[in-house]
Design a protein around this motif. Structure first.
Motif, mmCIF file in Angstrom:
data_model
loop_
_atom_site.group_PDB
_atom_site.id
_atom_site.type_symbol
_atom_site.label_atom_id
_atom_site.label_comp_id
_atom_site.label_asym_id
_atom_site.label_seq_id
_atom_site.Cartn_x
_atom_site.Cartn_y
_atom_site.Cartn_z
ATOM 1 N N VAL A 170 -31.949 41.108 23.368
ATOM 2 C CA VAL A 170 -31.645 40.514 24.673
ATOM 3 C C VAL A 170 -31.973 39.021 24.661
ATOM 4 O O VAL A 170 -32.663 38.536 23.755
ATOM 5 N N ALA A 171 -31.495 38.321 25.681
ATOM 6 C CA ALA A 171 -31.852 36.914 25.859
ATOM 7 C C ALA A 171 -33.286 36.836 26.395
ATOM 8 O O ALA A 171 -33.782 37.791 27.005
ATOM 9 N N PRO A 172 -33.972 35.710 26.195
ATOM 10 C CA PRO A 172 -35.354 35.582 26.680
ATOM 11 C C PRO A 172 -35.489 35.769 28.187
ATOM 12 O O PRO A 172 -36.556 36.152 28.672
ATOM 13 N N GLU A 173 -34.414 35.519 28.950
ATOM 14 C CA GLU A 173 -34.467 35.638 30.406
ATOM 15 C C GLU A 173 -34.192 37.052 30.896
ATOM 16 O O GLU A 173 -34.276 37.340 32.095
ATOM 17 N N HIS A 174 -33.836 37.947 29.990
ATOM 18 C CA HIS A 174 -33.489 39.312 30.381
ATOM 19 C C HIS A 174 -34.702 40.030 30.963
ATOM 20 O O HIS A 174 -35.847 39.760 30.589
ATOM 21 N N ALA A 175 -34.444 40.965 31.871
ATOM 22 C CA ALA A 175 -35.531 41.684 32.544
ATOM 23 C C ALA A 175 -36.398 42.482 31.571
ATOM 24 O O ALA A 175 -37.586 42.715 31.842
ATOM 25 N N LEU A 176 -35.830 42.886 30.433
ATOM 26 C CA LEU A 176 -36.599 43.679 29.469
ATOM 27 C C LEU A 176 -37.218 42.842 28.352
ATOM 28 O O LEU A 176 -37.890 43.381 27.467
ATOM 29 N N ALA A 177 -37.019 41.539 28.397
ATOM 30 C CA ALA A 177 -37.434 40.673 27.287
ATOM 31 C C ALA A 177 -38.944 40.700 27.059
ATOM 32 O O ALA A 177 -39.416 40.499 25.930
ATOM 33 N N ARG A 179 -40.939 43.270 27.303
ATOM 34 C CA ARG A 179 -41.445 44.580 26.900
ATOM 35 C C ARG A 179 -41.861 44.575 25.425
ATOM 36 O O ARG A 179 -41.219 43.956 24.579
ATOM 37 N N THR A 180 -42.942 45.287 25.118
ATOM 38 C CA THR A 180 -43.362 45.404 23.715
ATOM 39 C C THR A 180 -42.561 46.479 22.993
ATOM 40 O O THR A 180 -42.454 46.459 21.760
ATOM 41 N N SER A 181 -41.998 47.412 23.759
ATOM 42 C CA SER A 181 -41.120 48.442 23.207
ATOM 43 C C SER A 181 -40.402 49.132 24.357
ATOM 44 O O SER A 181 -40.800 48.977 25.521
ATOM 45 N N CYS A 182 -39.365 49.883 24.009
ATOM 46 C CA CYS A 182 -38.612 50.623 25.029
ATOM 47 C C CYS A 182 -38.290 52.013 24.511
ATOM 48 O O CYS A 182 -38.028 52.203 23.314
ATOM 49 N N SER A 183 -38.281 52.978 25.404
ATOM 50 C CA SER A 183 -37.788 54.309 25.072
ATOM 51 C C SER A 183 -36.309 54.355 25.437
ATOM 52 O O SER A 183 -35.781 53.468 26.120
ATOM 53 N N MET A 184 -35.628 55.392 25.015
ATOM 54 C CA MET A 184 -34.215 55.518 25.360
ATOM 55 C C MET A 184 -34.048 55.681 26.869
ATOM 56 O O MET A 184 -33.088 55.148 27.448
ATOM 57 N N VAL A 256 -34.332 37.835 21.728
ATOM 58 C CA VAL A 256 -35.593 38.562 21.592
ATOM 59 C C VAL A 256 -35.269 39.970 21.081
ATOM 60 O O VAL A 256 -34.300 40.592 21.542
ATOM 61 N N ALA A 257 -36.068 40.459 20.125
ATOM 62 C CA ALA A 257 -35.891 41.807 19.584
ATOM 63 C C ALA A 257 -37.002 42.718 20.101
ATOM 64 O O ALA A 257 -38.185 42.391 19.956
ATOM 65 N N ILE A 258 -36.624 43.839 20.687
ATOM 66 C CA ILE A 258 -37.595 44.776 21.260
ATOM 67 C C ILE A 258 -37.508 46.101 20.510
ATOM 68 O O ILE A 258 -36.429 46.708 20.444
#
Length: 300
Positions: A170-177, A179-184, A256-258
């Protein structure tokens, strides 16, 4: 030890049976051979031949020297072969077919090191989809291939595998940017631009979504990972790629890579393959060995 002229002439006389025949074989004057053999006898203080009507026969000392001469010649031939192989090792072209994801960081970094250490070796790199990589390797069109996932053909051998876990990009401005990790489940309803279904990444993503009963809002499909990254960097959309594929943009601060907490997407990998029946050139073997080492280093 390099074979001396005297030892070479002695060996030829022994194998030909006479100075005259040895001179004919070497296309030199018999007197030149006689002088060398005589000089050898004087230097060793022994008689090497018994000269008779039927030709020249080795003495006991001559037999000892002949065994040495043959062993020396064998070692010299082996040395020459190794020198020639070393020379060819430093020259030549190696053809590689690869999935697009390896072009962003992994292969450029590899090429920099290779060209520094072996400037005479050039690489011809073709980027195609994973199944096309396997086809090109199988048809003997390229020397090596980097595919997404495991080798799909029985005539290919896997030289090395490297973990390439799929990340949310995602872009740095993304709402999930942040996060240290995400689940499905965190991704339900996410607006995305994704590789088209011919990509192994997309196939694994669809399976992970189906298993988790998660629906993504696919706004765009593309056959270019570079295009997907550009769109993500400029919009609120997200995509899914191995971290290495997006590394230049991550380092530049535009993406950004999450990490994703999903066993299937965490286990995705790239495999180095070669046609089992292909005889690799010295330069291809060297490139393969260095690729294997770099892939192992990335795993560690």
């Amino acid at each position: 030890m390099i074979e001396s002229t005297a030892v070479r002439y002695f060996r030829m006389v022994t194998e030909c049976g006479s100075i005259k025949q040895a001179a004919a074989s070497l296309r030199i004057a018999p007197s030149a051979i006689s002088r060398q053999v005589q000089g050898l006898e004087e230097e060793l203080s022994v008689k090497l031949f018994e000269r008779g009507a039927r030709g020249m026969n080795l003495t006991d000392a001559g037999h000892v020297l002949y065994r040495y001469a043959v062993e020396n010649r064998t070692q010299l031939d082996g040395l020459r072969s190794r020198v020639e192989e070393f020379d060819s090792l430093r020259r030549g072209q190696v053809k590689i077919a690869t999935v697009e994801g390896m072009l962003a960081s992994f292969l450029p970094d590899f090429f920099v090191g290779l060209s520094r250490d072996y400037p005479g070796i050039s690489m011809s790199v073709t980027a195609v989809r994973s199944r096309d990589v396997a086809e090109m390797v199988g048809q003997n069109e390229v020397d090596l291939g980097l595919i997404f996932g495991r080798a799909p053909r029985r005539d290919l051998i896997e030289l090395a595998r490297m973990r390439q876990s799929v990340h949310l990009i995602v872009a740095p401005e993304h709402a999930l940017a942040g996060r240290t990790s995400c689940s499905m489940n965190d991704l339900a309803g996410l607006r995305v631009v994704v590789p088209d279904p011919s990509f192994g990444i997309r196939q694994e993503l669809d399976k992970a979504c189906a298993q988790a009963s998660v629906h993504l809002e696919v706004c765009n499909e593309t056959n270019s990972l570079a295009f997907a990254q550009t769109v993500v960097a400029r919009t609120e959309l997200a995509t899914f790629l191995p971290r290495d594929t997006a590394m230049p943009s991550i380092k530049a601060g535009t993406l950004v890579a999450i990490p994703l907490r999903d066993k299937r997407l965490e286990a995705t990998q790239v495999t180095l393959v070669q046609l089992a029946a292909r005889t690799a050139s010295p330069s291809t073997r060297l490139v393969a060995e260095r690729l294997i080492a770099k892939m192992k280093e990335a795993e560690d």
